[in-house]
Design an enzyme around this catalytic site. Structure first.
Site, PDB file in Angstrom:
ATOM      1  CB  CYS A 225     102.613  27.346   3.428  1.00 44.19           C
ATOM      2  SG  CYS A 225     101.708  25.955   2.866  1.00 44.19           S
TER       3      CYS A 225
ATOM      4  N   GLY B  85     112.724  26.426  -6.626  1.00 45.18           N
ATOM      5  CA  GLY B  85     112.102  25.030  -6.023  1.00 45.18           C
ATOM      6  C   GLY B  85     111.725  23.963  -6.969  1.00 45.18           C
TER       7      GLY B  85
END
Ligand code: FMN
Length: 338
Positions: A107, A240
């Site tokens: 991230c 995702g």
């Protein structure tokens, strides 16, 4: 034609099957999305949103670790870089029954960088190794790492191998690789999922150089045929955004990736199966849109998809009888799609 099948990784813990997983996504893969997704695929491995060690250790445990048993197999993703704190969280995850604990090293958000969480940890392989080792020593739940192929200033293949090799030496045998670098300054998290180019060949090379590891590929996968073809090079695929925006993609996953040909519920049946869950949530003081906001893409590509989306994203906020709206919508969709 595809390259030779990758060799199977060697593992000792009770590992979940990672051939197909749904990526951790903040604000998206919450327990309500996961309950919904599980009605469509029994076998896809599901990940929680990232939870920081601080939230787990100092926040409300039910809020940050709670889930419904139906969501299993379920992996908890942690954000942190303090080995002792991560170890404490891994113990709590094991007690809560998670099938895996995953460490977020992918991230790129500034907010998390300030706390040494996420992609910036790719510059600190030894620390990530210490984190993995501390977690593994503390519990018997499988510990995995999700990372990028690099970060700006540390983008070479040698540095990627140094990262994976160091973390592997500390005990990690399963890695999920988002096949693009993260640029830690100047790009938003969203841009960092779109601008740096995808390089699947780097992940394929990684699997060839570390055949004993389980390597899953992530990034930009939208087509089931392409995903299946990728399994000639890597051990698993993680999806995702497509799994979120087009959840019906999951309906083919059990058959294609897990060889399970059980009968599938229809979209209408999935809507019907969600109703008691929604009812319980409302009875416990929750709001229907907490759940139905994750269902907006259910009818994507079919007649009435726009109506379904509008009812659950707009009209829902104008009614004080949300379940009546849901029931009416179910009937309307049944009439449209049969
Ligand atoms: C809304 C959103 C939130 C995300 N949150 C996380 C997260 O909490 N942890 C993580 O490792 N990755 C997170 N990601 C990145 C995804 O896990 C995944 O790596 C990325 O979206 C690329 O895969 P895709 O192209 O299949 O979407 C997030 C992505 C999105 C779109």
């Amino acid at each position: 034609m595809h390259a030779e099948s990758p060799s199977s990784p060697v593992t000792t813990r009770q590992e979940p099957n990672r051939r197909f997983s749904v990526a951790p996504m903040m604000d998206w893969t919450d327990r309500h999305y996961r309950y919904f997704a599980r009605l469509i695929s029994r076998h896809a491995l599901l990940y929680t949103e990232m939870v920081t060690t601080g939230a787990v250790l100092h926040g409300d445990p039910e809020r940050f670790l709670g889930y419904s048993a139906e969501e299993q197999p379920l992996a908890l993703q942690l954000g942190g870089s303090n080995p002792q704190e991560l170890a404490q969280c891994a113990v709590l995850a094991e007690r809560a029954g998670y099938a895996e604990v995953n460490l977020n090293v992918g991230c790129p958000s500034d907010r998390v960088q300030n706390n040494m969480i996420g992609a910036c940890l790719m510059a600190h392989p030894a620390l990530v190794g210490d984190c993995v080792k501390a977690m593994q020593d503390a519990c018997s739940t499988p510990i995995t790492v999700k990372h990028r192929i690099g970060i700006n200033g540390r983008e070479s293949y040698e540095e990627l191998c140094d990262f994976v090799g160091t973390v592997h030496a500390a005990g990690c045998t399963s890695f999920t690789v988002h096949a693009r670098i993260a640029i830690l300054e100047g790009l938003s998290p969203k841009e960092n999922r779109e601008i740096p180019p995808l390089k699947y060949e780097v992940v394929h090379q990684l699997k060839r150089d570390f055949p004993q590891l389980e390597i899953s590929l992530n990034g930009g996968l939208t087509d089931l045929e392409v995903m299946q073809a990728q399994l000639s090079y890597v051990d698993g695929v993680m999806v995702g955004r497509e799994a979120y925006h087009n959840p019906w993609l999951l309906s083919e996953v059990d058959h294609r990736f897990f060889g399970d040909d059980h009968p599938l519920p229809s979209r209408i049946e999935v809507m019907a199966l969600m109703r008691p869950y929604i009812e319980r949530h409302i009875a416990a003081g929750g709001q229907m849109h907490h759940i139905t906001r994750h269902m907006l893409g259910l009818f994507q590509g079919l007649p009435g998809a726009r109506h379904f989306r509008r009812e659950l994203s707009t009209t829902i906020h104008r009614t004080d009888k949300p379940l009546a709206l849901y029931d009416a919508l179910l009937e309307q969709m049944q009439a449209r799609v049969g």
